[in-house]
Enzyme design. Structure first.
Site: not given
Ligand SMILES: Cc1cc2nc3c(=O)[nH]c(=O)nc-3n(C[C@H](O)[C@H](O)[C@H](O)COP(=O)(O)OP(=O)(O)OC[C@H]3O[C@@H](n4cnc5c(N)ncnc54)[C@H](O)[C@@H]3O)c2cc1C
Length: 416
Positions: A281, A375, A378
């Site tokens: 898993e 980031q 923008g």
């Protein structure tokens, strides 16, 4: 990698037996990418799995993923198409209708699903193939496999694994759902929390205590509970931060009776089964996270090459390109460790330390990568049209679900 000749396996990939004639093949497969995913553990089978998964993602997921996110579900017809292609039989032995590959096949499949950028879709399939089905494959009887695997292979029988409870997540040994012997079977009472595929699965593997007196890990068993069993119900669907097209539910068991032959493996061995299956898993989830973060980074590199600010592309700003370069180096390191952990598992080695490392490392790294991707996009990175906005939400679970980072670090520390 542009300009390099395609690998010698190209013809095999395109004409592979696993792809039935009903599945269209006209979309080009990005061999440059497939070559870029090099590892000493790669082979023709793994390349074929990547190619087939990528083709499926291009044809079925990318055009429809936004609609599934809005609807909050992946249509069953899509899962059945995956079954038809053979994706659900990658780990199933040939005797039971699959192709019997090892852990590295799960890595290739999960990484490529992750690259779809729709985490909710990826986890829907992976819970079935790599989180739930292993309970039957690894510990079920021949009779149980013959009964349930055919439907699982085609996607008609979707599965879920129900371990977590409202008061017991990381601490699995403290679950309280109880199964008491009753006639020729067991009567289950209790509830389960955060169960992926819980609202739609046809068969749920449920962890329950089978001893009143025995403590913790020595008193848990696994039961296969079909959807239509009396006393089994879905208490509520759980809306989430991410994975919007994945179904997550709270389940209730109220005097739910199931016959003896629904006990998976031996009574009271459930904790051992859970810990064993956790390795596969965690490897699969880490590979999914790796695919997601890698694709997000590629999308972001494309974006910063195009996007201009202060007279030049963002990529020309040293701080931007160097941050992306460092993240790509760390992703590559994580990818190699995932492949190595998968290979160790295929050799039958104890890979708990390595699997815990990849789960902790990649789970955290995917979050760091997506933070940077948003980031550098923008304002657009905050707008729902972008894949990085979705992935930013989707990857948050990777440092929590299937073993929180802190729990993984303790597993590593025990083995230092
Ligand atoms: C979307 C989603 C899908 C899920 N799907 C499934 C599923 O299909 N089946 C299933 O059984 N479960 C599922 N889960 C449950 C998931 O595995 C658990 O949420 C996870 O194991 C953490 O358990 P918890 O939420 O109870 O957190 P807790 O156990 O309460 O832990 C909370 C936090 O405490 C910290 N912590 C925990 N233990 C330690 C420690 N020893 N040392 C230091 N810090 C620690 C960690 O930061 C952790 O995140 C799912 C959860 C989510 C949110």
């Amino acid at each position: 990698m542009a300009g390099r000749a395609p690998p010698a396996t190209t013809a095999t990939i395109v004409d592979d037996d696993l792809i039935p004639a009903t599945v269209p093949r006209h979309l080009p497969v990005n061999f440059a990418y497939l070559q870029a995913v090099t590892s000493i553990y790669d082979n023709d089978d793994l390349t074929a799995i990547r190619a087939q998964t990528r083709r499926f993602v291009e044809q079925e997921v990318l055009p429809n993923g936004d609609a599934w996110e809005d609807e909050g579900k992946v249509p069953r017809s899509v899962l059945q198409k995956m079954g038809e292609i053979g994706f659900f039989g990658l780990r199933v032995p040939e005797d039971y209708g699959g192709v019997g590959f090892g852990a590295l096949a799960s890595v290739a499949f999960a990484e490529e699903l992750g690259r779809s950028t729709y985490g909710g879709f990826s986890i829907t399939a992976l819970v079935h193939t790599d989180l739930a089905m292993p309970y039957l494959l690894n510990f079920g009887s021949d009779d149980q496999k013959k009964r349930w695997l055919p439907g699982m292979l085609t996607g008609e029988t979707l599965t879920a694994i129900a371990v977590t409870e409202a008061d017991a997540g990381s601490d699995v040994a403290s679950i309280r759902t109880r199964a008491r012997p009753d006639g020729d079977g067991w009567r289950i009472n209790g509830s389960k929390m955060f169960i992926t595929n819980g609202g739609t699965a046809d068969l749920v593997f449920v962890a329950a205590r089978t001893h009143a007196d025995a403590k913790g890990s020595r008193a848990i068993s696994i039961f296969a509970v079909p959807r239509d069993t009396g006393g089994f119900s879905v208490s509520r669907a759980l809306p989430k931060m991410g994975w919007h097209c994945s179904d997550t539910a709270e389940l209730s068991f109220a005097d739910c009776w199931i016959p003896d032959d629904h006990l998976i493996g031996e009574q009271d061995r459930g904790f051992y089964y859970i810990m064993t299956n956790f390795q596969n898993e965690r490897l699969a989830i880490a590979a999914q996270a790796m695919g997601e973060a890698s694709r997000a980074l590629e999308i972001t590199v494309e974006h910063v090459r195009q996007r201009k600010a202060f007279g030049s592309p963002l990529f020309d700003k040293q701080v931007v390109r160097q941050r992306l370069a460092m993240l790509s180096a760390r992703l590559e390191a994580g990818r190699q460790l995932i492949h190595h952990a998968g290979w160790l598992m295929e050799q039958g080695e104890d890979a708990v330390k390595e699997v815990s490392m990849v789960k902790a490392y990649v789970g955290e790294l995917a979050n760091e990568v997506l933070y940077a991707c948003v980031q550098f996009h923008g304002g657009m990175g905050y707008i729902k049209e972008t894949a990085v906005e979705r992935l930013y939400r989707d990857v948050r679970i990777h440092s929590i679900g299937g073993g929180a980072t802190e729990v993984m670090l303790d597993e590593i520390a025990k083995r230092l």
